[in-house]
Design an enzyme around this catalytic site. Structure first.
Site, PDB file in Angstrom:
ATOM      1  N   ALA A  35     -16.583 -22.723   6.096  1.00 51.32           N
ATOM      2  CA  ALA A  35     -16.913 -21.660   7.045  1.00 51.32           C
ATOM      3  C   ALA A  35     -17.748 -22.214   8.193  1.00 51.32           C
ATOM      4  CB  ALA A  35     -17.687 -20.552   6.338  1.00 51.32           C
ATOM      5  N   ASP A  36     -17.645 -21.573   9.371  1.00 50.20           N
ATOM      6  CA  ASP A  36     -18.596 -21.888  10.440  1.00 50.20           C
ATOM      7  C   ASP A  36     -19.524 -20.690  10.615  1.00 50.20           C
ATOM      8  OD1 ASP A  36     -17.279 -19.961  11.955  1.00 50.20           O
ATOM      9  OD2 ASP A  36     -16.097 -21.426  13.067  1.00 50.20           O
ATOM     10  N   SER A  37     -20.424 -20.762  11.579  1.00 50.01           N
ATOM     11  CA  SER A  37     -21.436 -19.707  11.700  1.00 50.01           C
ATOM     12  C   SER A  37     -20.812 -18.334  11.960  1.00 50.01           C
ATOM     13  CB  SER A  37     -22.432 -20.064  12.801  1.00 50.01           C
ATOM     14  OG  SER A  37     -21.747 -20.255  14.013  1.00 50.01           O
ATOM     15  N   ASP A  39     -17.800 -17.403  10.940  1.00 48.14           N
ATOM     16  CA  ASP A  39     -17.179 -16.964   9.681  1.00 48.14           C
ATOM     17  C   ASP A  39     -18.201 -16.271   8.791  1.00 48.14           C
ATOM     18  OD1 ASP A  39     -14.502 -17.954   9.975  1.00 48.14           O
ATOM     19  OD2 ASP A  39     -15.267 -19.982   9.673  1.00 48.14           O
TER      20      ASP A  39
END
Lengths: 79, 410
Positions: A35-37, A39
């Site tokens: 995940a990224d921020s 997400d």
């Protein structure tokens, strides 16, 4: 596993497009599940929607792993 | 080069269907258009990749799809085809930094904005996806392509309505000429076949409504029964490269951008000026920058949207070409795919390059009764074999913006 844990797992699988087996309690959304921020923001929203809870920003920032999410939601639901 | 259009997926698939005189226009299938004045559009066909249709998950991972509006999906599909076709895989950091992207769109994520507006209107602003903004922003096709391939050079985008595609290709070629990059991935992407897009252009009285029961007849440039354009969706992407750079690596070279011209009408927000004099000046500037004479041009891919403006463009081309118009073929491929707005100029520039490669002028479908006679052959109904060494492609946009690009075979 509790009903809440099951549902959290399902949401994570759906939103991050990861295999169910990878969604262990210790798995970190960012480090282990890709995940990224943004997400994680979306994920927290999905939890809020699915469990009808409010997760304020400072609490959301502390939710890093699957277990963090389950614990937080269980606590809210118990309260 | 890469194309996804109402004729399907892939460069050669699109081209062979276009040359065969097939139409990609039909009744709108992605939503029920019954409440809207226009019921027809050109939509990208969904189906197995090997049949020339789109299966999005073959191109964009499912978990990423919801982070992008459809125009970004389509841009990524065409960009993937183009980059892979080019064989350019920069390995060194320096090469990556010398490779840029300039992909535009006329409108961007219209359906995404529509959906988000409803969420906010319903008092659910806190439920708005964090991906809403990056899903709708026009320059995010360029962004996603750069991330996918590691292209770290100029990352830019064009927004000039229906002239976007030509401006992107022309401006990107100028960046290479100016030394800002050696390679540029350039073009346009559009996906505005949605209720808001159709309703908006309908309100502007721009869309065809008289052929709702005969969709493949609706786009009929220069025909006396034309009554507006047919909206299409899709993307066209090219990989532009400095000539010596391409030669040195033995790249497949389809053609060369030799001329580019731009102008503004300073006249009206949607209507072209009398005699389409802005178009005339854009074409003239392109011819001048190419250092050729108009008689060298064998084919013009017209803007030709199937509106009243078709005859004005014809006048401008006749004025520019003079006697050389007698040898010219000019067609509007919008008759087969509709008007792809910000992607139109890029797709049509690609068709122009393939016209040179194969010495074939693609047809203008449905040109049964021209509203104006002309010495220029508008390639009615059927493709024509003819010697084409140089081609010019026109695109004009709302706001009175005009762009022409000239390409030559290598």
């Amino acid at each position: 596993m509790s009903e809440i844990a099951d549902k959290v797992k399902k949401i994570v699988v759906e939103h991050l497009g990861v295999e169910e087996s990878k969604v262990t309690p210790e798995a970190s959304f960012i480090d282990d599940l890709g995940a990224d921020s943004l997400d994680t923001v979306e994920l927290v929203m999905a939890f809020e929607e699915a469990f009808s809870v409010e997760i304020p920003e400072d609490a959301a920032e502390k939710i890093a792993t699957v277990k963090d999410a389950i614990d937080y939601i269980e606590k809210q639901k118990a309260a | 080069m890469g194309i996804v259009s109402p004729l399907g997926l892939g460069l050669e698939h699109n081209w062979s269907r276009l040359i065969a005189g097939e139409s990609g226009i039909g009744r709108i299938a992605s939503f029920d258009p019954s409440d809207l004045p226009a019921h027809v559009a050109g939509e990208v066909p969904t189906g197995p990749t090997e049949s020339g249709c789109l299966t999005l998950s073959d191109w964009v991972p499912v978990k990423d799809q919801k982070k992008m509006d459809r125009f970004i999906h389509l841009g990524l599909v065409a960009a993937t085809e183009a980059v892979e076709d080019s064989g350019w895989k920069p390995e060194s950091e320096e090469d990556r930094c010398r490779t840029g992207v300039m992909i535009g769109s006329g409108i961007g994520g219209l359906q995404t904005i529509y959906d988000a507006s409803i969420t906010v209107h319903e008092g659910r602003a806190r439920r708005l996806s964090p991906f809403f903004i990056p899903s709708a922003l026009i320059n995010l096709v360029s962004g996603h392509v750069s991330i996918k391939y590691g292209f770290k050079g100029p990352n830019h985008s064009v927004v000039t309505a229906c002239a976007t595609g030509v401006h992107a290709i022309g401006d990107a070629s100028r960046l290479i000429m100016l030394g800002d990059a050696d390679v540029m991935v350039a073009g346009g992407a559009e996906a505005a076949v949605c209720p808001l897009g159709i309703a908006g252009f309908s309100s502007a009285r721009a869309l065809s409504t008289a052929f709702n029961d005969a969709p493949d007849k609706a786009s009929r440039p220069w025909d006396r029964d034309r009554d507006g354009f047919v909206m299409g969706e899709g993307a066209g992407i090219v990989v532009l490269e400095e000539y010596e750079h391409a030669k040195a690596r033995g790249a497949k070279i389809y053609g060369e951008i030799i001329g580019y011209g731009m102008s503004g009408d300073a006249y009206h927000i949607t209507a072209p000026a009398e005699g389409h004099e802005g178009a005339y000046r854009a074409m003239q500037a392109a011819v001048r920058s190419a250092g050729i004479s108009v008689s060298d041009i064998g084919y013009v891919n017209a803007h030709g949207t199937s509106t009243m403006a078709d005859d004005l463009e014809l006048q401008a081309v006749e004025r520019l070409f003079g006697d050389a118009g007698r040898q010219l073929a000019m067609s509007s491929t919008k008759s087969a795919i509709g008007h792809l707005l910000g992607a139109a100029g890029a797709v049509e520039a690609i068709f122009s390059i393939l016209a040179i490669r194969d010495n074939v002028a693609p047809p203008t479908l449905n040109l049964d009764n021209p509203s104006t006679e002309s010495v220029i052959d508008r390639v009615a109904h059927e493709a024509q074999r003819r010697k084409i060494d140089i081609a010019l492609s026109n695109s004009f946009g709302f706001g009175g913006t005009n762009a022409s690009v000239i390409v030559r075979g290598v």
